[in-house]
Scaffold this motif. Structure first.
Motif, PDB file in Angstrom:
ATOM      1  N   ALA A 281       0.995  22.202  -6.774  1.00 34.13           N
ATOM      2  CA  ALA A 281       2.345  22.098  -7.320  1.00 34.13           C
ATOM      3  C   ALA A 281       3.047  20.870  -6.774  1.00 34.13           C
ATOM      4  O   ALA A 281       3.079  20.651  -5.573  1.00 34.13           O
ATOM      5  N   VAL A 293       4.381  20.652  -2.937  1.00 33.64           N
ATOM      6  CA  VAL A 293       5.092  21.846  -2.441  1.00 33.64           C
ATOM      7  C   VAL A 293       4.239  22.606  -1.432  1.00 33.64           C
ATOM      8  O   VAL A 293       3.062  22.873  -1.669  1.00 33.64           O
ATOM      9  N   ASN A 295       3.735  26.009   0.073  1.00 38.78           N
ATOM     10  CA  ASN A 295       4.083  27.365  -0.347  1.00 38.78           C
ATOM     11  C   ASN A 295       4.039  28.320   0.845  1.00 38.78           C
ATOM     12  O   ASN A 295       2.991  28.562   1.414  1.00 38.78           O
ATOM     13  N   ASN A 302      10.042  27.502   0.524  1.00 37.80           N
ATOM     14  CA  ASN A 302       9.084  26.415   0.278  1.00 37.80           C
ATOM     15  C   ASN A 302       9.728  25.085   0.633  1.00 37.80           C
ATOM     16  O   ASN A 302      10.928  24.903   0.449  1.00 37.80           O
TER      17      ASN A 302
HETATM   18  C1  LIG Z   1       6.763  28.426  -3.731  1.00 32.73           C
HETATM   19  O1  LIG Z   1       5.782  27.600  -4.312  1.00 32.73           O
HETATM   20  C2  LIG Z   1       4.844  28.282  -5.139  1.00 32.73           C
HETATM   21  C3  LIG Z   1       3.802  27.256  -5.569  1.00 32.73           C
HETATM   22  O2  LIG Z   1       4.418  26.171  -6.164  1.00 32.73           O
HETATM   23  C4  LIG Z   1       5.540  28.952  -6.285  1.00 32.73           C
HETATM   24  O3  LIG Z   1       4.602  29.656  -7.081  1.00 32.73           O
HETATM   25  C5  LIG Z   1       6.560  29.913  -5.729  1.00 32.73           C
HETATM   26  O4  LIG Z   1       7.280  30.506  -6.777  1.00 32.73           O
HETATM   27  C6  LIG Z   1       7.522  29.190  -4.799  1.00 32.73           C
HETATM   28  N1  LIG Z   1       8.366  30.176  -4.156  1.00 32.73           N
HETATM   29  C7  LIG Z   1       9.670  30.057  -4.111  1.00 32.73           C
HETATM   30  C8  LIG Z   1      10.409  31.155  -3.416  1.00 32.73           C
HETATM   31  O5  LIG Z   1      10.265  29.122  -4.624  1.00 32.73           O
END
Ligand SMILES: *[C@@H]1O[C@H](CO)[C@@H](O)[C@H](O)[C@H]1NC(C)=O
Ligand SMILES: *[C@@H]1O[C@H](CO)[C@@H](O)[C@H](O)[C@H]1NC(C)=O
Ligand SMILES: *[C@@H]1O[C@H](CO)[C@@H](O)[C@H](O)[C@H]1NC(C)=O
Ligand SMILES: [Cu+2]
Length: 323
Positions: A281, A293, A295, A302
């Motif tokens: 991502a 990102v 995770n 994140n």
């Molecule tokens: C954190 O990153 C992951 C992978 O990009 C994503 O699927 C997930 O929704 C994100 N979580 C938050 C809390 O934003």
């Protein structure tokens, strides 16, 4: 008047641009902590091991397990890739914050100055049964039998499995030589990230995992052993020591592939229900970028690689106290 308020606004902007990290948390080497400081850390870790899980991650029963799950669920997206060091940096922070915010720990994440113990992990103060993490494993399953973590039941691992088992070790002082000062120095001398990252991920990284053995040697479930956090915080210091040699460049650039090999050496095979990472991502292609990102699966918000490259920046604010 308008002129004055413009100047004040400008001053405030300038101040806040430089005020981001004025009082960095001090991350210190374990062997330099007092016995009381060691016990405070151990008790905070035990607190995470008693706190019920709340994030709904597969198999995780405690907050400690949920932090382990961050690693288990994405091992093939976070090793042998450019994000390896930034990801583990963020994971150390998530753990440090859990200790501080959820278990009243008042210190910062300590590190294992492994270069002192390379080739002699068996005698390390880190393995002390009273003021440390307990000794080597023993018996058929290699369970640790001494120290504060002897009776913890890991729910995650080995590898991708979800099974109850003890924390196990098999200290190997042939392997622990990989954590030597010479290994560290070789990596610090690398001129580019593309050379420094695989150097650190090889030895010294492998020295600590192989030197402790057991759960720590499992590339997927290794955070089931609380020593994982001391080991990876040391590696984060090595990464920072490398970055600090050219801070302007090395806190603002990243590179490396984001596609791990199909079969990573020392890792259990990736089961079919864990998707092969194609492009992580935030990366437009197959090269790791600043927008990548990290995770944290809800353990903490994140962040991107750009957020964590400077340990005294807008987001992170800590420093390493040399051992
Ligand atoms: C954190 O990153 C992951 C992978 O990009 C994503 O699927 C997930 O929704 C994100 N979580 C938050 C809390 O934003
Ligand atoms: C942390 O300290 C607060 C305030 O003293 C207390 O209410 C809370 O129970 C403590 N939490 C833990 C996990 O010890
Ligand atoms: C672990 O369990 C054994 C057997 O019940 C007990 O004797 C020992 O005190 C326990 N250790 C810890 C650290 O809780
Ligand atoms: Cu890892």
């Amino acid at each position: 008047m308008a002129q004055t308020s413009k100047i004040i606004t400008l001053l405030l902007m300038v101040c806040s641009a430089f005020a981001a990290c004025t009082n960095p948390g001090k991350r210190r080497a374990w062997h330099t902590l007092t016995n009381n400081e060691k016990l405070e850390y151990i008790n905070a870790e035990l607190c995470l091991m008693k706190k019920p899980a709340s994030l709904g991650l597969p198999g995780a029963k405690t907050r400690f397990d949920e932090l382990q799950a961050i690693h288990q669920l994405q091992a093939y997206a976070t090793h042998f890739v450019g994000a390896f060091l930034p990801f583990h940096r963020m994971m150390m922070l998530s753990h440090e914050n859990a200790l501080r915010n959820e278990c009243n720990y008042t210190g910062y994440q300590p590190y294992w100055a492994e270069e002192r113990d390379a080739g002699k992990f068996k005698n390390s103060v880190l393995l002390d049964p009273t003021y440390g993490f307990g000794g080597d494993g023993s018996g058929r399953d290699g369970c640790i039998t001494m120290g504060p973590f002897a009776n913890y039941t890991n729910s995650l691992g080995p590898g991708y499995q979800i099974t109850n088992h003890c924390i196990n070790r098999a200290v190997n002082d042939q392997m622990s030589t990989g954590s030597s000062q010479a290994s560290v120095a070789a990596c610090l001398a690398m001129a580019t990230f593309d050379k420094a990252w695989p150097c650190i991920e090889g030895n010294p990284h492998a020295g600590g995992h192989g030197g402790v053995g057991g759960q720590m040697l499992n590339g997927v479930s290794s955070p089931g052993d609380p020593l994982f956090y001391l080991h990876h915080t040391w590696l984060d210091k090595v990464f920072w020591d490398w970055q600090a040699r050219d801070r302007a460049t090395r806190t603002t650039t990243i590179s490396g592939t984001n596609i791990a090999p199909d079969n990573m050496p020392g890792f259990p095979p990736r089961p079919s229900n864990i998707p092969k990472p194609t492009s992580a991502a935030g990366d437009p292609g197959t090269t790791t970028t600043l927008g990548h990102v990290l995770n944290m699966y809800g353990n903490s918000p994140n962040k991107t690689i750009a957020d964590v490259l400077d340990i005294q920046g807008d987001f992170l604010c800590y420093e390493y106290v040399d051992a």
